[in-house]
Design an enzyme around this catalytic site. Sequence first.
Site, short mmCIF file in Angstrom:
data_model
loop_
_atom_site.label_atom_id
_atom_site.label_comp_id
_atom_site.label_asym_id
_atom_site.label_seq_id
_atom_site.Cartn_x
_atom_site.Cartn_y
_atom_site.Cartn_z
N TYR A 294 -10.51 51.88 -29.10
CA TYR A 294 -9.67 50.69 -29.22
C TYR A 294 -9.61 50.14 -30.64
CZ TYR A 294 -10.08 50.60 -24.11
OH TYR A 294 -10.03 50.92 -22.77
N ASN B 120 -4.76 37.42 -21.44
CA ASN B 120 -5.91 37.41 -20.53
C ASN B 120 -7.21 37.04 -21.22
OD1 ASN B 120 -4.45 38.03 -18.21
ND2 ASN B 120 -4.55 40.22 -18.60
N ASP C 177 -4.37 38.37 -30.81
CA ASP C 177 -3.05 38.98 -30.91
C ASP C 177 -2.02 38.24 -30.08
OD1 ASP C 177 -2.83 40.96 -28.14
OD2 ASP C 177 -4.80 40.27 -28.77
N ASN D 245 -10.51 40.97 -21.23
CA ASN D 245 -10.24 40.08 -20.11
C ASN D 245 -11.43 39.21 -19.70
OD1 ASN D 245 -7.87 41.47 -20.20
ND2 ASN D 245 -7.92 42.20 -18.10
#
Length: 208
Positions: free
Chosen positions: A18, A113, A92, A67
């Site tokens: 990621y 989230n 973001d 999340n």
Amino acid sequence: MDETIKIIVGLGNPGREYAETRHNVGFMVVDRLAARFGAVWKADKARKAELAAGPGVLLVKPQTYMNASGESVGPLMRYFKFTPGQVFVVYDDISFPVGAMRLRAGGSAGGHNGMKSLIAHLGTEKFPRLRVGIGVPGQKNMIGHVLGKFTPEERPLLEETLAKAEEAAFVTLKEGFQAAANRFNVKKEKKPKPEPPADGAPPPAADE
């Protein structure tokens, strides 16, 4: 009056896969701050985070996945006895194009989230944040967009934006939120409307 910022949180997902994705611009900004301060990241497994100590501020990268970010930040805030107003969050935003950013003193999660989790665990929407544009997905798949990487064409603008976001966070830390918002939330100037013709002015000549 602004509260003194004590924690700067960058939101993102842990793990090498990621690292360069759009969803991780929060991590990218706090990584730049850590480099600026010469601070070293250290794992805090008890509070599910990577922490780096800057001058008078704690830099935080939650390791819970996006999340569940609040599961890290809420306990950290309470452990150090800080208030939500002393927690500054960088994350973001898909409603802004790459190159745009905005400081806000509070507000809803706007469908993000990670911010939903923070609001739930901090117990309020009233904490300062910096929203960094990652491009509007349009017709693209949302998850594919946020977990995708920036294109080669976007990278130069992204680098400029990360540098500006780093500076905005630094100014917030040193001078307060309002000073940073005044400096970095630049409004586009409205173009002046053309003056109407003066009374009695002759009408435009007809085409011959």
